[in-house]
Structures are given as structure tokens and as C-alpha cells.
Design an enzyme around this catalytic site. Structure first.
Site, mmCIF file in Angstrom:
data_model
loop_
_atom_site.group_PDB
_atom_site.id
_atom_site.type_symbol
_atom_site.label_atom_id
_atom_site.label_comp_id
_atom_site.label_asym_id
_atom_site.label_seq_id
_atom_site.Cartn_x
_atom_site.Cartn_y
_atom_site.Cartn_z
ATOM 1 N N LYS A 71 0.429 -1.248 -0.005
ATOM 2 C CA LYS A 71 0.255 -0.006 -0.324
ATOM 3 C C LYS A 71 1.219 1.263 0.285
ATOM 4 C CE LYS A 71 -3.001 -0.550 3.226
ATOM 5 N NZ LYS A 71 -1.438 0.855 4.173
ATOM 6 N N THR A 73 4.008 1.353 -0.568
ATOM 7 C CA THR A 73 5.033 1.541 -2.517
ATOM 8 C C THR A 73 3.466 2.156 -3.198
ATOM 9 O OG1 THR A 73 5.787 -0.542 -1.316
ATOM 10 C CG2 THR A 73 6.076 0.009 -4.076
ATOM 11 N N ARG A 94 2.186 7.813 7.251
ATOM 12 C CA ARG A 94 2.242 7.584 8.270
ATOM 13 C C ARG A 94 3.992 8.219 8.831
ATOM 14 N NH1 ARG A 94 -0.965 3.560 10.641
ATOM 15 N NH2 ARG A 94 -0.402 3.079 8.308
ATOM 16 N N LYS A 105 7.320 -5.622 10.491
ATOM 17 C CA LYS A 105 7.604 -5.254 9.455
ATOM 18 C C LYS A 105 9.071 -4.762 9.322
ATOM 19 C CE LYS A 105 3.306 -2.599 8.460
ATOM 20 N NZ LYS A 105 2.664 -0.961 8.956
ATOM 21 N N ALA A 273 -4.065 1.043 12.420
ATOM 22 C CA ALA A 273 -5.456 1.424 11.822
ATOM 23 C C ALA A 273 -5.981 -0.177 12.887
ATOM 24 C CB ALA A 273 -4.782 1.170 10.835
ATOM 25 N N PHE A 301 -3.758 -0.795 6.979
ATOM 26 C CA PHE A 301 -4.227 -1.713 6.808
ATOM 27 C C PHE A 301 -5.061 -2.323 5.408
ATOM 28 C CE2 PHE A 301 -2.462 -2.382 11.262
ATOM 29 C CZ PHE A 301 -1.445 -3.128 10.921
ATOM 30 N N PHE A 381 3.831 -8.738 -8.927
ATOM 31 C CA PHE A 381 5.345 -9.181 -8.656
ATOM 32 C C PHE A 381 6.001 -9.982 -9.891
ATOM 33 C CE2 PHE A 381 3.696 -8.147 -4.283
ATOM 34 C CZ PHE A 381 4.758 -9.126 -3.970
ATOM 35 N N TRP A 409 6.992 -0.841 -7.997
ATOM 36 C CA TRP A 409 8.187 -1.093 -7.132
ATOM 37 C C TRP A 409 9.139 -1.782 -8.342
ATOM 38 C CZ3 TRP A 409 11.744 -5.762 -6.488
ATOM 39 C CH2 TRP A 409 12.378 -6.129 -6.137
#
Length: 556
Positions: A71, A73, A94, A105, A273, A301, A381, A409
Site C-alpha cells: 500500500k 509502495t 504516516r 515489518k 489502524a 491496513f 510481482f 516497485w
């Protein structure tokens, strides 16, 4: 494969004054933290009041899985893409919390070629905002105990002190503690506990306050304890609101950094969140809207938590009107929602992707209830197959929406230009149709039921009679018009984190409710969710360190 931190370290950063200039921010309107970070000054922020607003875009996602959704990214990649197609765009996200960085993470600044930098600073101490919030929160804790120690003039019932302590780390051992042991000079023994800093009401207040005056008013309104007659005692009664505001004065100023493509990024505030309202600060978002034509922000999230709170709390309280929503999904995550184990994600499995689309479809249906047009971003991906991608596009088209493959990405902003172009078309050809899910004057219990029914698709809500009685008491005390902030697992529409997909026919279990009078919402704690997380069996911290050259390794 080049790691995120290696990509970030190889980037050529522009002086932050040049990044600011792209938004028309003069050098004397920022306070620099080195050459690549800055805060916007309060006088400059005040000068923006009469400027028109740009377009606000929300990025949200399906329910998170261990396979990853991307998200942040996507938020960064979309911001870069909008700038690439000629739009004056900024992103608002954030600040990462140290707890998750050292826990699950390992970092939260985007990934690949869609990152905000300087990555190490942002993921660690940054400009000190979280430390200021932690200090302000714990100052209030100390002053409450001190008031009791020196005679308790306010007649605080020590059994009814509801203000806990915070630390910006995952530490399950601190969830419930005993304080003031060791004799008379240490005070009166009692029970307390720690929450993680991002669950602090002070964090929520900083992220919802519009200026320092509003900040101090909200801090003063915090209810910290009750007397024996159950009348409330506030932070203002303890006389801590002034000193707390002083501690938070600089933290209130939005932070400005840049993306890998040198586009402006505001990173400010960081409420969780799943246990708080999950959005960056109102002051950062509103400032960005005055400075850019497009502002891309995210909510934490999945859309059942982050987007719902963004709409029903942040937008409601701040008067924001989002123009479009981007719903992020990955083929890998859809496979997991379709029943595939993480170890088996590599092989093509169109049937599992199609089954997993139930989760995606549920979020699409839910977002429509807020009146904001939505588009799906398939975060690509390398292992995704054409057949799997086609299955998602076909499913989304069947719901009257469009899914666009995004390769930010790997390719940075260039990989999200199709998404950016489609969003511009949606926004500039659309109208303001945003509406919250429920009205302010709906009773608190009915607000909970509305979210449970309309967003989680629960058949019912269960709670101890004391919970409903507490909500009724708060309504009688004048808090009935507040929105509710659901504290629930992020992994499922239910309170069971193992139930993926789009379950229905379940019951939402409420364990506890808390009044955040300063922030301006009621926290509804569901299932087994904790306001102080614990570290996983193998925390990311085990792989974080310094190499021979003194560079940070292990953040990702």
C-alpha cells in the site's frame, strides 16, 4: 536482488530546500533537519488558509496477508507517476513506529523503486515526533500519580485511573503492571499498563488537531480518571495540558522529505489502524492540499479498518472530501485469500486467485457505500502470470470497476503512469459525492452495529451489558455525537485473524470501550486485539545492525 535499503542508499537526494521550492515553499518557511529533512513552520502553515484545495486521493488495500500488498509502495509510486504526467502532486503518509520496524515489518517507507528517503532516518528516530508524543503522554501519567501522592485534592479514585503509559516498542510484558511498590516514598501501589505510542490518545490528538490552540484544547479534554461518584477528571484539571503542548510544539509541524524521484512527501503522525484511526495528520494533509494539485494519502491496513476510519473519523472531523480511492491488491495476497499457503505461492493458480477475489470484491462493495469512485491497483510481482492477472481484471470488470497493473516497485513512477492517467480522468470528470457511513446523531451502539453490518458483514454484535451501559452513560454525558474507532484484527473482516476471504454470518465480539474525549471518538475494542503488541518469534530486530562501514543493514 538489490534490497530496499541498498536502493535507497544509492539514490541522489536533492537539498530539501529545492524539494520545498517545487511546492512554492520558500526557504525561510522550513526548519531544516540536516539537508534532506525539514518541518514546515507554523506561520507559513497559517498563511495557506485562503488557498484553494487540490484533489485528495486515498490509497487503501485488501486485508493484509504475509504475502504482502504494498500500500505504501503504491502511494509513493502513484505520487511519482502523477508528477511524471505533468501534475503537481505530493504524498502524505504516516511515520513508521519503532515497534513494528523491529517486530514484523522491518521498515515502512515503501519499497523497491517507490520509496521515501532518507529511508533509515524515517524508519528510526526521524525528527523526534514520536519521542515528543511519548514524553507528553508519560508526563501526564507522572502528574496524575504526583497529584495523588501530594494529597489528592481532586479526590481521584485510584481504582478508576484510566490513563495508562506508553512506549514506542512492542513489549507484551508491559501490558499489565503494578506500580509504586517499595514503600511510602514511592506512592500508593496500583495497577496500570502500557500501550504502544501509536495507540496513545495524544498521538490521535496530534493527528486531528488543526493548530496549537486546538491541540491544547483537545489535550485538556482528555479524561484521565474518575472520582468515587464517577464524575470525570481531565488533563486540564491536572494542569498538564500546557506543558504537554510545549513538548508537542515542534512535533505539530509537518515533516517534508522526498521520494526516490525527488518529489515532495509529507510524513507526519502515525496512529495504528487496527487500534487507532490509522491516518497521517490532518495538518499535513490540509497543508499538502493547499500546496499541490493532487495529494495521495494512505490509510492503514485493509479498507475495512483504514479506509472506514479515514472516511468516518478523519474526513468527517476535518471536512475533507476525497475524490477517488485506489484499492491495492497483489496476486500473491489474493492466492492466500483463496486458500494457498505462503510456501506454495510461486506456482500459477488461477482458481485460487479467483477464489481470493471475494476479499477484493467485498472491499469494492464497501467503498461504494461512501460515494467515492474506486479503482483497483494490481501491485505487480515478477512471479505473476498473465492468466492470473487476466482473472483479476475480469472479476473487477464484472463489478463495474477497472483493475490496472502497476509496476512501480520495479520501475518507479513510470510503472504507475497508467494508474495515474486513469485517476486524473476519474477525478477531473467526476463530482463530490463523498458521504460518511453514518450520521453524527446516530446512537453509539447503532454506529457500532452499522459498521459491523455494512463493513464487516456481521450478523450481530455481542457485548457485556456493562459495555452497552457505558455507551449509554457517555451519550447522557454529551458524547453521543462522536464517531466510533473500531480496534480489531487487520487480517479478517471478523475478529478471528485466521478467517480470510469474505466471511459473513459471524458475530462481532466487543470486549471493551474507551472514551477518547480529546481525540473526539469512542474506541471499541473487539475480539483479542491488543493495544500493546508483542514481538514475533523471530523479530526483524535480529537482522538489523551496522556493517563494517557503519551503514544500517536489515531494514527493508
Amino acid at each position: 536482488m538489490t534490497t530496499d535499503i541498498e536502493i535507497a542508499r544509492a539514490a541522489t537526494l536533492q537539498p530539501i530546500t529545492e524539494v520545498a521550492a517545487r511546492l512554492g515553499i520558500p526557504a525561510d518557511a522550513i526548519a531544516q533537519y540536516g539537508t534532506d529533512k525539514a518541518k514546515l513552520t507554523a506561520p507559513f502553515l497559517a498563511s495557506l488558509a485562503d488557498k484553494p484545495d487540490g484533489h485528495l486521493i486515498l490509497v487503501t488495500a485488501i486485508n493484509p496477508t504475509p504475502a504482502g500488498e504494498g500500500k505504501t509502495t503504491t502511494t509513493v509510486g502513484l505520487g511519482d507517476a502523477l508528477n511524471r504526467i505533468g501534475k503537481k502532486a505530493a504524498i502524505c503518509i504516516r511515520e513508521p513506529s519503532l515497534g513494528p520496524c523491529f517486530g514484523m515489518k522491518g521498515g515502512a517507507a515503501g519499497g523497491g523503486h517507490a520509496q521515501v528517503v532518507p529511508m533509515e532516518d524515517i524508519n528510526l528516530h526521524f525528527t523526534g515526533d514520536f519521542h515528543a508524543i511519548t514524553s507528553a503522554h508519560n508526563l501526564l501519567s507522572a502528574m496524575i500519580e504526583n497529584h495523588v501522592y501530594w494529597g489528592n485534592a481532586l479526590e481521584i479514585d485510584q481504582r478508576r485511573i484510566v490513563w495508562r503509559r506508553v512506549v514506542d516498542m512492542n513489549d507484551r510484558a508491559l501490558r499489565q503492571i503494578t506500580t509504586s511498590l517499595g514503600g511510602v516514598t514511592n506512592g500508593f501501589p496500583g495497577e496500570s499498563g502500557f500501550d504502544i505510542t501509536v495507540a496513545s490518545e495524544v498521538m490521535a490528538i496530534l493527528c486531528l488537531a488543526t493548530d496549537l490552540e486546538d491541540l491544547q484544547r483537545r489535550l485538556g479534554d482528555i479524561i484521565v480518571a474518575y472520582r468515587r461518584d464517577k464524575s470525570p477528571i481531565t488533563c486540564r484539571d491536572i494542569k498538564a495540558d500546557g506543558a504537554m503542548t510545549v513538548l508537542l510544539k515542534t512535533a505539530m509541524q509537518p515533516n517534508l522529505v522526498q521520494t526516490l524521484e525527488n518529489n515532495p512527501a509529507f510524513i507526519h503522525g502515525g496512529p495504528f489502524a487496527n487500534i487507532a484511526h490509522g491516518c497521517n495528520s490532518v495538518i499535513a494533509t490540509k497543508s499538502a492540499l493547499k500546496l499541490a494539485d493532487y495529494v495521495v494519502t494512505e490509510a492503514g491496513f485493509g479498507a475495512d479498518l483504514g479506509a472506514e476510519k479515514f472516511f468516518d473519523i478523519k474526513c468527517r472531523k476535518a471536512g475533507l472530501k476525497p475524490k477517488a480511492v485506489v484499492l491495492v491488491a497483489t496476486i500473491r495476497a489474493l492466492k492466500m485469500n483463496g486458500g494457498v499457503a505462503k510456501a506454495d505461492l510461486a506456482g500459477e493458480n488461477v482458481a485460487a486467485v479467483t477464489a481470493g477475489c471475494d476479499n477484493l470484491g467485498r472491499h469494492i462493495e464497501n467503498l461504494a457505500k461512501f460515494g467515492v469512485p474506486a479503482i483497483v491497483a494490481i501491485n505487480h510481482f515478477t512471479g505473476d502470470t498473465e492468466a492470473e492477472i487476466a482473472a483479476v481484471k475480469s472479476y473487477v470488470a464484472g463489478l463495474g470497476r477497472e483493475a490496472i497493473i502497476c509496476r512501480h516497485w520495479a520501475d518507479g513512477g513510470a510503472g504507475a503512469e497508467d494508474l495515474a492517467a486513469k485517476l486524473v480522468e476519474m477525478v477531473e470528470g467526476g463530482s463530490d459525492r463523498f458521504k460518511p457511513l453514518y450520521p453524527d446523531d446516530l446512537p453509539l451502539w447503532e454506529k457500532v452495529e452499522t459498521i459491523a453490518r455494512e463493513i464487516y458483514r456481521a450478523d450481530g454484535v455481542s457485548a457485556d451489558p456493562a459495555v452497552r451501559a457505558q455507551l449509554s452513560a457517555w451519550e447522557a454525558a454529551g458524547f453521543g455525537n462522536l464517531p466510533v474507532c473500531m480496534a480489531k484484527t487487520q487480517y479478517s473482516f471478523t475478529t478471528d485473524p485466521e478467517r480470510r476471504g469474505a466471511p459473513d454470518g459471524h458475530t462481532l465480539e466487543i470486549r471493551e470501550v474507551r472514551l477518547a474525549a480529546g481525540a473526539g471518538f469512542i474506541v471499541v475494542i473487539c475480539g483479542q486485539i491488543m493495544t500493546m503488541p508483542g514481538l514475533p518469534r523471530i523479530p526483524s530486530a535480529e537482522n538489523i545492525g551496522l556493517d563494517e562501514a557503519g551503514n544500517v543493514v536489515g531494514l527493508f
